[in-house]
Design an enzyme around this catalytic site. Structure first.
Site, PDB file in Angstrom:
ATOM      1  N   HIS A 105       0.885  -1.115   0.153  1.00 13.21           N
ATOM      2  CA  HIS A 105       0.022  -0.095  -0.237  1.00 13.21           C
ATOM      3  C   HIS A 105       0.992   1.307  -0.119  1.00 13.21           C
ATOM      4  O   HIS A 105       1.991   1.319   0.192  1.00 13.21           O
ATOM      5  CB  HIS A 105      -0.989   0.123   1.320  1.00 13.21           C
ATOM      6  CG  HIS A 105      -0.223   0.250   2.288  1.00 13.21           C
ATOM      7  ND1 HIS A 105       0.593  -0.768   3.344  1.00 13.21           N
ATOM      8  CD2 HIS A 105      -0.079   1.403   3.472  1.00 13.21           C
ATOM      9  CE1 HIS A 105       0.902  -0.408   4.167  1.00 13.21           C
ATOM     10  NE2 HIS A 105       0.794   0.826   4.494  1.00 13.21           N
ATOM     11  N   ASP A 107       0.352   5.047   1.869  1.00 14.20           N
ATOM     12  CA  ASP A 107      -0.718   5.491   3.080  1.00 14.20           C
ATOM     13  C   ASP A 107      -1.159   6.720   2.423  1.00 14.20           C
ATOM     14  O   ASP A 107      -0.927   7.464   1.712  1.00 14.20           O
ATOM     15  CB  ASP A 107       0.375   6.192   4.168  1.00 14.20           C
ATOM     16  CG  ASP A 107       1.320   5.294   4.791  1.00 14.20           C
ATOM     17  OD1 ASP A 107       0.915   4.018   4.739  1.00 14.20           O
ATOM     18  OD2 ASP A 107       2.591   5.565   5.241  1.00 14.20           O
ATOM     19  N   HIS A 259       4.701   0.191   0.137  1.00 13.90           N
ATOM     20  CA  HIS A 259       5.418  -0.528   1.330  1.00 13.90           C
ATOM     21  C   HIS A 259       4.484  -1.846   2.007  1.00 13.90           C
ATOM     22  O   HIS A 259       3.302  -1.736   1.619  1.00 13.90           O
ATOM     23  CB  HIS A 259       6.160   0.452   2.278  1.00 13.90           C
ATOM     24  CG  HIS A 259       4.941   1.071   3.110  1.00 13.90           C
ATOM     25  ND1 HIS A 259       4.519   2.226   2.616  1.00 13.90           N
ATOM     26  CD2 HIS A 259       4.366   0.828   4.190  1.00 13.90           C
ATOM     27  CE1 HIS A 259       3.786   3.059   3.334  1.00 13.90           C
ATOM     28  NE2 HIS A 259       3.379   2.133   4.298  1.00 13.90           N
ATOM     29  N   ARG A 274       5.110   6.671  14.140  1.00 13.42           N
ATOM     30  CA  ARG A 274       5.127   7.148  12.890  1.00 13.42           C
ATOM     31  C   ARG A 274       4.614   8.577  12.817  1.00 13.42           C
ATOM     32  O   ARG A 274       3.457   8.951  13.303  1.00 13.42           O
ATOM     33  CB  ARG A 274       4.175   6.124  11.839  1.00 13.42           C
ATOM     34  CG  ARG A 274       4.113   6.338  10.437  1.00 13.42           C
ATOM     35  CD  ARG A 274       3.104   5.553   9.597  1.00 13.42           C
ATOM     36  NE  ARG A 274       1.881   6.183   9.449  1.00 13.42           N
ATOM     37  CZ  ARG A 274       0.944   5.631   8.753  1.00 13.42           C
ATOM     38  NH1 ARG A 274       1.150   4.389   8.380  1.00 13.42           N
ATOM     39  NH2 ARG A 274      -0.262   6.367   8.710  1.00 13.42           N
TER      40      ARG A 274
HETATM   41  C1  SIN Z   1       2.806   1.244   7.846  1.00 17.80           C
HETATM   42  O1  SIN Z   1       2.433   0.654   6.921  1.00 17.80           O
HETATM   43  O2  SIN Z   1       2.713   2.543   7.811  1.00 17.80           O
HETATM   44  C2  SIN Z   1       3.870   0.278   8.872  1.00 17.80           C
HETATM   45  C3  SIN Z   1       5.048  -0.184   8.100  1.00 17.80           C
HETATM   46  C4  SIN Z   1       5.756  -0.857   9.020  1.00 17.80           C
HETATM   47  O3  SIN Z   1       5.457  -1.105  10.181  1.00 17.80           O
HETATM   48  O4  SIN Z   1       6.904  -1.260   8.674  1.00 17.80           O
END
Ligand code: SIN
Length: 284
Positions: A105, A107, A259, A274
């Site tokens: 995906h 974000d 990612h 994050r």
């Molecule tokens: C995310 O998708 O924001 C998380 C990525 C991760 O935890 O590595």
């Protein structure tokens, strides 16, 4: 300092031929001066995702570094860190089965103006597992046939947060981690091929988690072509894999990459902070 691959204040070590690079020589907790920040930004644009090792960051320092990239975009579905509403928790405890982000995906593609990127900081990592995969959507676009590129350039797609974050979309395992403001779900329409606002590179901009159909097409009509694009974008030669350590910091570009957080560490804890940065409108 002597120039290293064109950089004077940092060392940049690519993780693969197309996406991802580790940055050495920068301490993001301290004041990163304008020259070093400009080199870090160049590396970010050149590699799509950059990684810093062994950073010792307070939440305030994490926020200060994020602000150098733009305004902060608060994720309305994730649990925030206690006392820090600008920071979202990405958390999996030993008793949890599911992690956050285990599917390809980008974000916030469901937002009208999707986020520029996210700065993910590792506070606790499993002894083994918990790596994150990244894929270059510029490389994925480049590898399509001219016929496919031309068709996709004229198309748009509908992205949604309803099926992922809306009421009833996930089970009790996510309680306390996701699910805030479930009513704040929404749809957005974006070009299938965007022109990156900073680099001008054309990038594939659909993703398996949030794209629901092509604009003007039914879901059933869209599914075969979307599935082709999802398989194509995840081809190993467009990806890199990052092994986290405590104190690692990643910054990925949501316009240029996908990612995927791998859920392969049952019974272990992984705890990340994050911060997501506001983007600019996307165009062709
Ligand atoms: C995310 O998708 O924001 C998380 C990525 C991760 O935890 O590595």
């Amino acid at each position: 300092m002597e120039s290293r691959n064109g950089y004077r204040t940092i060392e940049v070590k690519p993780l693969s031929g197309v996406v991802g690079a580790e940055i050495f020589g920068a301490d993001v907790a301290s004041e990163v001066d304008d020259e070093q920040f400009s080199e870090i930004r160049d590396a970010f644009h050149a590699h799509g995702v950059i990684f810093f090792r062994d950073q010792d960051l307070t939440p305030e320092q994490h926020i200060a570094f994020a602000r150098k990239w733009g305004d902060i975009n608060v994720n309305r579905f994730f649990q925030p860190v206690d006392g820090y509403p600008l920071i979202a928790e990405v958390r999996k405890e030993p008793h949890h089965e599911n992690n956050i982000g285990s599917g390809w995906h980008t974000d916030h593609s469901y937002d009208t103006v999707p986020a520029l990127g996210s700065l993910l900081y590792a506070r606790a990592v499993p002894e083994t597992g918990g790596d994150t995969l990244f894929a270059s959507m510029g490389a994925a676009f480049d590898a399509l046939s001219e016929g496919m590129k031309n068709m996709l350039r004229g198309m748009s797609a509908v992205h949604s947060s309803r099926h992922v974050f809306g009421p009833g979309s996930y089970g009790a395992d996510y309680a306390g981690r996701l699910g805030r403001q479930q009513a704040a779900t929404q749809d957005a329409v974006h070009p299938v091929i965007i022109r990156h606002p900073d680099t001008g590179r054309e990038c594939l901009y659909v993703n398996r988690d949030f794209t629901v159909r092509f604009d003007g097409w039914t879901g059933e009509e869209s599914a075969p072509l979307l599935h082709f694009l999802y398989r194509h974008g995840a081809r190993p030669e467009f990806t890199c894999r990052f092994r986290w350590r405590r104190g690692s910091l990643a910054l990925w570009d949501n316009r240029a990459t996908w990612h995927f957080a791998i859920n392969d560490y049952p019974g272990q804890r992984r705890y990340m902070h994050r911060i997501t940065i506001e983007g600019t409108p996307l165009g062709r």
